[in-house]
Design a protein around this motif. Structure first.
Motif, PDB file in Angstrom:
ATOM      1  N   PRO A   1     -14.457   9.337 -43.621  1.00  0.00           N
ATOM      2  CA  PRO A   1     -15.694   9.157 -42.851  1.00  0.00           C
ATOM      3  C   PRO A   1     -16.829   8.518 -43.637  1.00  0.00           C
ATOM      4  O   PRO A   1     -17.619   7.760 -43.086  1.00  0.00           O
ATOM      5  N   ILE A   2     -16.914   8.775 -44.934  1.00  0.00           N
ATOM      6  CA  ILE A   2     -17.995   8.183 -45.721  1.00  0.00           C
ATOM      7  C   ILE A   2     -17.838   6.659 -45.808  1.00  0.00           C
ATOM      8  O   ILE A   2     -18.817   5.917 -45.862  1.00  0.00           O
ATOM      9  N   SER A   3     -16.597   6.192 -45.782  1.00  0.00           N
ATOM     10  CA  SER A   3     -16.370   4.739 -45.766  1.00  0.00           C
ATOM     11  C   SER A   3     -16.850   4.130 -44.457  1.00  0.00           C
ATOM     12  O   SER A   3     -17.427   3.038 -44.434  1.00  0.00           O
ATOM     13  N   ILE A   4     -16.615   4.826 -43.358  1.00  0.00           N
ATOM     14  CA  ILE A   4     -17.090   4.348 -42.054  1.00  0.00           C
ATOM     15  C   ILE A   4     -18.617   4.200 -42.082  1.00  0.00           C
ATOM     16  O   ILE A   4     -19.161   3.182 -41.641  1.00  0.00           O
ATOM     17  N   CYS A   5     -19.301   5.203 -42.639  1.00  0.00           N
ATOM     18  CA  CYS A   5     -20.765   5.148 -42.726  1.00  0.00           C
ATOM     19  C   CYS A   5     -21.220   3.962 -43.579  1.00  0.00           C
ATOM     20  O   CYS A   5     -22.156   3.253 -43.205  1.00  0.00           O
ATOM     21  N   GLY A   6     -20.561   3.760 -44.700  1.00  0.00           N
ATOM     22  CA  GLY A   6     -20.932   2.653 -45.586  1.00  0.00           C
ATOM     23  C   GLY A   6     -20.723   1.296 -44.933  1.00  0.00           C
ATOM     24  O   GLY A   6     -21.571   0.404 -45.034  1.00  0.00           O
ATOM     25  N   ILE A   7     -19.594   1.123 -44.258  1.00  0.00           N
ATOM     26  CA  ILE A   7     -19.316  -0.142 -43.573  1.00  0.00           C
ATOM     27  C   ILE A   7     -20.354  -0.368 -42.484  1.00  0.00           C
ATOM     28  O   ILE A   7     -20.894  -1.478 -42.341  1.00  0.00           O
ATOM     29  N   ASN A   8     -20.662   0.654 -41.726  1.00  0.00           N
ATOM     30  CA  ASN A   8     -21.658   0.549 -40.665  1.00  0.00           C
ATOM     31  C   ASN A   8     -23.006   0.095 -41.221  1.00  0.00           C
ATOM     32  O   ASN A   8     -23.688  -0.728 -40.615  1.00  0.00           O
ATOM     33  N   ARG A   9     -23.371   0.579 -42.372  1.00  0.00           N
ATOM     34  CA  ARG A   9     -24.663   0.230 -42.976  1.00  0.00           C
ATOM     35  C   ARG A   9     -24.731  -1.220 -43.417  1.00  0.00           C
ATOM     36  O   ARG A   9     -25.815  -1.805 -43.389  1.00  0.00           O
ATOM     37  N   VAL A  10     -23.608  -1.813 -43.854  1.00  0.00           N
ATOM     38  CA  VAL A  10     -23.680  -3.198 -44.345  1.00  0.00           C
ATOM     39  C   VAL A  10     -23.558  -4.241 -43.234  1.00  0.00           C
ATOM     40  O   VAL A  10     -23.845  -5.405 -43.453  1.00  0.00           O
ATOM     41  N   LEU A  11     -23.162  -3.811 -42.043  1.00  0.00           N
ATOM     42  CA  LEU A  11     -23.058  -4.761 -40.941  1.00  0.00           C
ATOM     43  C   LEU A  11     -24.437  -5.062 -40.370  1.00  0.00           C
ATOM     44  O   LEU A  11     -25.243  -4.166 -40.163  1.00  0.00           O
ATOM     45  N   SER A  12     -24.695  -6.323 -40.101  1.00  0.00           N
ATOM     46  CA  SER A  12     -25.964  -6.733 -39.516  1.00  0.00           C
ATOM     47  C   SER A  12     -26.062  -6.226 -38.088  1.00  0.00           C
ATOM     48  O   SER A  12     -25.205  -6.519 -37.257  1.00  0.00           O
ATOM     49  N   LYS A  13     -27.097  -5.485 -37.805  1.00  0.00           N
ATOM     50  CA  LYS A  13     -27.285  -4.964 -36.457  1.00  0.00           C
ATOM     51  C   LYS A  13     -27.622  -6.090 -35.481  1.00  0.00           C
ATOM     52  O   LYS A  13     -27.551  -5.922 -34.278  1.00  0.00           O
TER      53      LYS A  13
END
Length: 148
Positions: A14-26
């Motif tokens: 789950p922490i990887s999911i959070c990290g990936i979500n943060r680097v994607l441009s909204k």
């Protein structure tokens, strides 16, 4: 008007999911789902319009721990051929990376590479008409012995 790409992020950490979500441009990516198994990804693909899947390669297919990690990508290529697949992995196995290339994933990036590369690879893969995978510098060196 911005074009958003409906995105699923899949990783059994789950922490990887959070990290990936943060680097994607909204401004470009709209995360419409997350998953921790391949089976969960397939369920979501059957229920939502998805443009791109960013998925860990060595994630289990189901909660029972089915250890056929590439099964997910193989099924998506058949059942949802328009979904762009970005494979992320910690593995530096040349055989595994070449198999991803053969399956026809749209992009390959190693988890230890710079975070800014992920959205770049995703955007290029979404626009790529060549059907050649967009490979990160390290994955390309491992597979072919040269950089981008």
């Amino acid at each position: 008007m911005n074009t958003y790409f409906n995105t699923i992020i899949a990783d059994d950490h789950p922490i990887s999911i959070c990290g990936i979500n943060r680097v994607l441009s909204k401004d470009v990516f709209s995360v419409v789902g997350t998953a921790v198994t391949g089976r969960e990804v397939l369920r979501q693909l059957s229920q939502k319009k998805v443009d791109i899947l960013i998925s860990d390669v060595l994630m289990p297919f189901d909660v029972a721990g089915d250890e056929r990690p590439l099964l997910l990508f193989e099924r998506i290529k058949v059942e949802y051929p328009d979904v762009v697949i970005i494979a992320i992995t910690m593995s530096r196995s040349k055989a595994l990376l070449l198999r991803l290339y053969e399956i026809g994933v749209s992009g390959i990036i190693l988890k230890n590479e710079a975070a800014y590369l992920l959205p770049m690879i995703c955007e290029v893969a979404l626009k790529n008409d060549e059907r050649e995978p967009v490979c990160s510098p390290q994955s390309k060196i491992i597979m072919f012995g040269r950089g981008m």
